[in-house]
Design a protein around this motif. Structure first.
Motif, mmCIF file in Angstrom:
data_model
loop_
_atom_site.group_PDB
_atom_site.id
_atom_site.type_symbol
_atom_site.label_atom_id
_atom_site.label_comp_id
_atom_site.label_asym_id
_atom_site.label_seq_id
_atom_site.Cartn_x
_atom_site.Cartn_y
_atom_site.Cartn_z
ATOM 1 N N TRP A 89 0.841 -1.202 0.000
ATOM 2 C CA TRP A 89 0.000 0.000 0.000
ATOM 3 C C TRP A 89 0.877 1.253 0.000
ATOM 4 O O TRP A 89 0.638 2.218 -0.746
ATOM 5 C CB TRP A 89 -0.935 0.012 1.202
ATOM 6 N N LEU A 104 1.101 4.307 -2.877
ATOM 7 C CA LEU A 104 1.120 5.761 -2.673
ATOM 8 C C LEU A 104 2.392 6.363 -3.260
ATOM 9 O O LEU A 104 2.378 7.431 -3.867
ATOM 10 C CB LEU A 104 1.038 6.087 -1.185
ATOM 11 N N ALA A 119 -10.447 -1.904 -6.802
ATOM 12 C CA ALA A 119 -11.553 -2.481 -6.045
ATOM 13 C C ALA A 119 -12.123 -3.681 -6.790
ATOM 14 O O ALA A 119 -12.308 -4.763 -6.223
ATOM 15 C CB ALA A 119 -12.631 -1.430 -5.816
ATOM 16 N N ILE A 178 -11.998 -7.716 -5.623
ATOM 17 C CA ILE A 178 -13.231 -8.454 -5.396
ATOM 18 C C ILE A 178 -13.281 -9.675 -6.309
ATOM 19 O O ILE A 178 -13.666 -10.768 -5.903
ATOM 20 C CB ILE A 178 -14.431 -7.502 -5.612
ATOM 21 N N THR A 229 -24.718 3.525 -12.168
ATOM 22 C CA THR A 229 -24.495 3.844 -10.768
ATOM 23 C C THR A 229 -24.571 2.605 -9.888
ATOM 24 O O THR A 229 -23.738 2.397 -9.012
ATOM 25 C CB THR A 229 -25.532 4.869 -10.280
ATOM 26 N N GLU A 264 -21.929 -1.334 -10.042
ATOM 27 C CA GLU A 264 -20.812 -1.699 -9.171
ATOM 28 C C GLU A 264 -21.290 -2.087 -7.784
ATOM 29 O O GLU A 264 -20.718 -2.953 -7.139
ATOM 30 C CB GLU A 264 -19.823 -0.542 -9.068
ATOM 31 N N LEU A 307 -20.519 -5.602 -5.918
ATOM 32 C CA LEU A 307 -19.983 -5.752 -4.564
ATOM 33 C C LEU A 307 -20.909 -6.589 -3.698
ATOM 34 O O LEU A 307 -20.481 -7.473 -2.953
ATOM 35 C CB LEU A 307 -19.807 -4.378 -3.931
ATOM 36 N N LEU A 346 -22.559 -5.305 7.502
ATOM 37 C CA LEU A 346 -21.374 -5.775 6.779
ATOM 38 C C LEU A 346 -20.613 -6.802 7.617
ATOM 39 O O LEU A 346 -20.191 -7.853 7.120
ATOM 40 C CB LEU A 346 -20.469 -4.576 6.465
ATOM 41 N N ILE A 372 -11.952 -6.678 1.729
ATOM 42 C CA ILE A 372 -13.391 -6.426 1.562
ATOM 43 C C ILE A 372 -13.759 -5.038 2.078
ATOM 44 O O ILE A 372 -14.451 -4.273 1.412
ATOM 45 C CB ILE A 372 -14.219 -7.500 2.292
ATOM 46 N N LEU A 422 -11.890 -2.476 2.411
ATOM 47 C CA LEU A 422 -11.326 -1.468 1.507
ATOM 48 C C LEU A 422 -12.199 -1.318 0.269
ATOM 49 O O LEU A 422 -12.492 -0.205 -0.177
ATOM 50 C CB LEU A 422 -9.911 -1.878 1.105
ATOM 51 N N THR A 423 -12.643 -2.459 -0.265
ATOM 52 C CA THR A 423 -13.450 -2.430 -1.475
ATOM 53 C C THR A 423 -14.779 -1.733 -1.219
ATOM 54 O O THR A 423 -15.240 -0.948 -2.049
ATOM 55 C CB THR A 423 -13.707 -3.861 -1.964
ATOM 56 N N VAL A 424 -15.382 -2.007 -0.051
ATOM 57 C CA VAL A 424 -16.645 -1.346 0.283
ATOM 58 C C VAL A 424 -16.459 0.157 0.236
ATOM 59 O O VAL A 424 -17.250 0.901 -0.344
ATOM 60 C CB VAL A 424 -17.123 -1.794 1.679
ATOM 61 N N LEU A 483 -14.202 1.867 -1.398
ATOM 62 C CA LEU A 483 -13.965 2.358 -2.764
ATOM 63 C C LEU A 483 -15.241 2.361 -3.591
ATOM 64 O O LEU A 483 -15.470 3.251 -4.411
ATOM 65 C CB LEU A 483 -12.905 1.504 -3.452
ATOM 66 N N ILE A 484 -16.093 1.345 -3.355
ATOM 67 C CA ILE A 484 -17.352 1.311 -4.114
ATOM 68 C C ILE A 484 -18.237 2.474 -3.674
ATOM 69 O O ILE A 484 -18.881 3.130 -4.497
ATOM 70 C CB ILE A 484 -18.062 -0.041 -3.908
ATOM 71 N N SER A 506 -17.048 5.494 -5.551
ATOM 72 C CA SER A 506 -17.502 5.690 -6.930
ATOM 73 C C SER A 506 -19.015 5.881 -6.981
ATOM 74 O O SER A 506 -19.521 6.572 -7.860
ATOM 75 C CB SER A 506 -17.046 4.546 -7.833
ATOM 76 N N LEU A 507 -19.745 5.303 -6.017
ATOM 77 C CA LEU A 507 -21.198 5.511 -5.978
ATOM 78 C C LEU A 507 -21.522 6.978 -5.683
ATOM 79 O O LEU A 507 -22.325 7.604 -6.377
ATOM 80 C CB LEU A 507 -21.820 4.607 -4.912
ATOM 81 N N ARG A 548 -21.132 9.584 -8.366
ATOM 82 C CA ARG A 548 -22.082 9.610 -9.477
ATOM 83 C C ARG A 548 -23.413 10.250 -9.113
ATOM 84 O O ARG A 548 -24.303 10.342 -9.942
ATOM 85 C CB ARG A 548 -22.331 8.176 -9.953
ATOM 86 N N TYR A 552 -30.815 12.841 -7.225
ATOM 87 C CA TYR A 552 -30.226 12.153 -6.080
ATOM 88 C C TYR A 552 -30.321 13.047 -4.862
ATOM 89 O O TYR A 552 -29.453 13.885 -4.624
ATOM 90 C CB TYR A 552 -28.761 11.810 -6.356
ATOM 91 N N LEU A 560 -9.243 6.100 -1.459
ATOM 92 C CA LEU A 560 -8.155 5.221 -1.034
ATOM 93 C C LEU A 560 -7.173 5.983 -0.147
ATOM 94 O O LEU A 560 -6.681 5.456 0.848
ATOM 95 C CB LEU A 560 -7.433 4.699 -2.285
ATOM 96 N N GLY A 561 -6.909 7.234 -0.500
ATOM 97 C CA GLY A 561 -5.967 8.034 0.271
ATOM 98 C C GLY A 561 -6.413 8.207 1.707
ATOM 99 O O GLY A 561 -5.614 8.108 2.644
ATOM 100 N N SER A 569 -8.376 6.193 3.467
ATOM 101 C CA SER A 569 -8.193 4.927 4.182
ATOM 102 C C SER A 569 -6.731 4.702 4.506
ATOM 103 O O SER A 569 -6.380 4.246 5.595
ATOM 104 C CB SER A 569 -8.700 3.761 3.342
#
Lengths: 289, 347
Positions: A99, A103, A221, A225, A259, A262, A266, B102, B119, B121-123, B125-126, B129-130, B133, B139, B252-253, B255
């Motif tokens: 990680w 960076l 990501a 996954i 939207t 993704e 997940l 979770l 996992i 981390l991915t949550v 990041l998702i 991106s969510l 948008r 929204y 990401l930064g 986290s």
């Protein structure tokens, strides 16, 4: 009917894209149990290699297919010798160190090229028409490349002596070491190969997405996954997880717009891991590579 | 090395923090005080990660997901309700409940710790991106537009029960410090309770703890939710300090920063990560004003160097050094006493 074909092609491309960005990570994770958080940055470096090379007059195809994997593979080799090799068996420390590396790469590239998008190379192939719908020829080419790449990995693992030794190391590294295989060398080669595949992915995707210092975030990501849902088998895992998750993503994106595609991806992955904590290949296709 | 801290030490540090709060306005400039409010929010994020990772052994890479959820929940709730006091609790609850759902999938699926890291981390990041948008006018939650890339405005804190009486920046600083101290004392207390000690034993050896009859899944889930609630609280203070919340809280930064603070400060302590947050924040913000060293570059080097060379972090390393010195001095005294006794016996 045309709509169906066009949609199927779109989903197939989503699957291929997922497989392409995760294959490098899957090779490193499947062989070495190392989760490389700098994976997204390897992809990013592949993209920058292509941009720099084409700006200096190198043929685009040569830059994408040869130069990008070569350069990133070399970077991977250096990273493995300088950093990763000291951390084998310490999974969490490897995570943290890679990680930091991620960076570091973002920082270096930002310092050199600036934070904005570098010159984007236009997709080099025309469009394909299906009835009244059109599809990008380049996407078709990418699907083809992914199939070739998966076949290459399969053939390498199955029919070459390097593949045999690699599989032995993967199954039981201590026993392989006792039989006179230098596991350290195998790990070195594997990591570089994984990096090279990531570089190839970055090079191939650069014409579509453009390149940015922090573009790795977009891929990382999804790649993680996919690899974790797939489990430890490199080929069967990547393929099955890409098909499942890419399919879900494609169908949901078609229904609700990008939207929630993704999010659905997940969500599927988390439920999948609740049912199969070791990934798809931990439950099915256990004998596969 | 001690496996868990003592509560007295926590109270001493809390006392020092109160003194700092009282003298800070006369030492620092007004602008620094406003910045400090943000940093307090971030340090609560570091505290929550230190709790879940350092004491529960749960390596949550996406702690900023709960931080961000707290920030967004506060902003949306405060705009709709018109007051901040209830919204803070809504934010804490939103983060804790999201973590509980979770966590159910993660802990009851017996997902191993490295998968857990990825996992979470991915949550995060998702979510990143969510939220990026959500830029259209469609929204929105109640009256609050989510605002996509630009994020949404966060109303300032106000007096409890009176939505129109906004707090001044100086008062916000006092409130934030008070919240930080309460959160710190609460976590310090939590790790000395039976619950906390079971969590420490899970960190040390999960199988053995399970064999002793504890449902480790439930303990981990509870700890995970509590720490996420604290992270959500940090998110509230952060977005109040910045006055808006953008999707960058999920990036990401963000986290990575939380992880770096905890590693640098020392994951087995609670005060280390808090201090590291303050020090590194002002270090990177002073780097941000010049061009040669990119902040990411410096953070990357710090992370790699600490993992390779100082894996325990600064505070435990210093504490160990002092403890070893004390032990050496004690041994020397004992030796001298023995010699003296021998002399007397001979004499």
């Amino acid at each position: 009917m045309d709509l169906f074909f066009s949609l199927a092609l779109q989903i197939l491309y989503g699957i291929a894209n997922l497989a392409l960005i995760s294959l490098g990570l899957a090779i490193v994770f499947g062989m070495m149990r190392v989760i490389n958080l700098a994976h997204g940055e390897f992809i990013m470096l592949g993209g920058y290699t292509v941009v720099v090379a084409t700006n200096n007059g190198v043929n685009l195809w040569f830059a994408m297919l040869i130069l990008a994997p070569l350069v990133v593979g070399l970077i991977g080799l250096i990273v493995e010798r300088c950093l990763i090799q000291w951390l084998y068996g310490r999974m969490i420390d490897t995570l943290l160190a890679t990680w930091g590396l991620s960076l570091l790469f973002i920082g270096i590239i930002t310092s050199i090229f600036g934070a904005s998008t570098s010159t984007v190379v236009s997709p080099p192939l025309g469009t394909v028409t299906i009835g009244e719908y059109t599809s990008s020829g380049y996407e078709l080419f990418l699907i083809f490349v992914v199939i070739v790449l998966l076949a290459l990995v399969y053939l390498t693992l199955k029919f070459t002596s390097l593949g045999l030794v690699a599989r032995a190391t993967m199954q039981n590294s201590d026993m392989s070491a006792c039989l006179g295989i230098s596991t350290s060398k195998i790990y070195m080669v594997t990591f570089s190969l994984g990096a090279a595949v990531s570089g190839l992915a970055g090079g191939l995707l650069a014409p579509i997405t453009g390149v940015l210092p922090n573009i790795g975030v977009i891929y990382i990501a999804k790649a993680f996954i996919t690899v974790i849902s797939g489990g430890s088998a490199i080929l069967a895992g990547t393929t099955s997880a890409s098909v499942l998750l890419g399919g879900v993503n494609g169908i949901m994106s078609y229904i609700t717009g990008p939207t929630f595609g993704e999010v659905a991806l997940l969500f599927t992955a988390i439920i999948l891991l609740r049912l199969m904590p070791t990934g798809i290949t931990g439950r099915f296709f256990r004998k596969s590579q | 090395m001690r496996l868990y801290g003592t509560f007295n030490g926590t109270l001493v540090i809390a006392g020092l923090a109160i003194i700092f709060t009282l003298i800070a306005p006369s030492v620092f400039q007004f602008f620094t005080i406003i910045t400090l409010t943000q940093v307090i929010g971030l340090s609560i994020l570091a505290l929550s990660l230190a709790l879940v990772w350092g004491f529960g052994g749960i390596l949550c890479f996406g702690q900023s997901a709960f931080f961000g959820i707290g920030a967004y929940a506060y902003s949306v709730a405060a705009v709709n309700i018109g007051g901040s006091t209830g919204s803070i609790f809504i934010a804490i609850l939103a983060a804790a409940i999201f973590a509980a759902i979770l966590g159910y999938f993660i802990f009851y699926g017996k997902v191993s710790d490295v998968y857990l890291a990825v996992i979470t981390l991915t949550v995060s990041l998702i979510l990143y991106s969510l939220m990026r948008r959500t830029s259209g006018p469609e929204y929105k939650i109640g009256k609050a537009l989510l605002g996509g890339f630009n994020g949404t405005g966060s109303p300032p804190l106000n007096m409890p029960g009176d939505g129109s009486a906004m707090l001044f920046p100086m008062q916000t600083f006092y409130v934030s410090m008070a919240i930080l101290i309460i959160a710190y004392v609460f976590t310090g207390w939590l790790v000395t309770t039976k619950f906390g000690r079971v969590c420490v034993s899970i960190r040390e050896n999960e199988v053995r703890t399970e064999l002793l009859g504890y449902d480790t899944r439930l303990y981990k889930l509870c700890l995970f939710s509590i720490s996420s609630g604290i992270a959500g609280l940090g998110g509230v203070l952060f977005c109040v300090g910045v006055t808006r919340v953008t999707p960058d809280v999920f990036s990401l930064g963000q986290s990575a920063l939380a992880i770096i603070w905890v590693i640098v400060g020392g994951r087995m302590t609670l005060i280390g990560p808090i201090l590291a947050t303050f020090v590194l924040y002002f270090l990177t913000s002073s780097l941000g004003s010049q061009q040669i060293f990119n902040a990411n570059l410096v953070l990357g080097i710090i992370l790699v160097v600490f993992v390779l060379i100082v894996p325990n972090g600064v505070v435990p390393t210093i504490m160990n050094w002092f403890e070893r010195r004390r032990a050496k001095r004690y041994a020397r005294q004992k030796e001298r006493r023995m010699k003296l006794r021998k002399h007397r016996a001979i004499g």
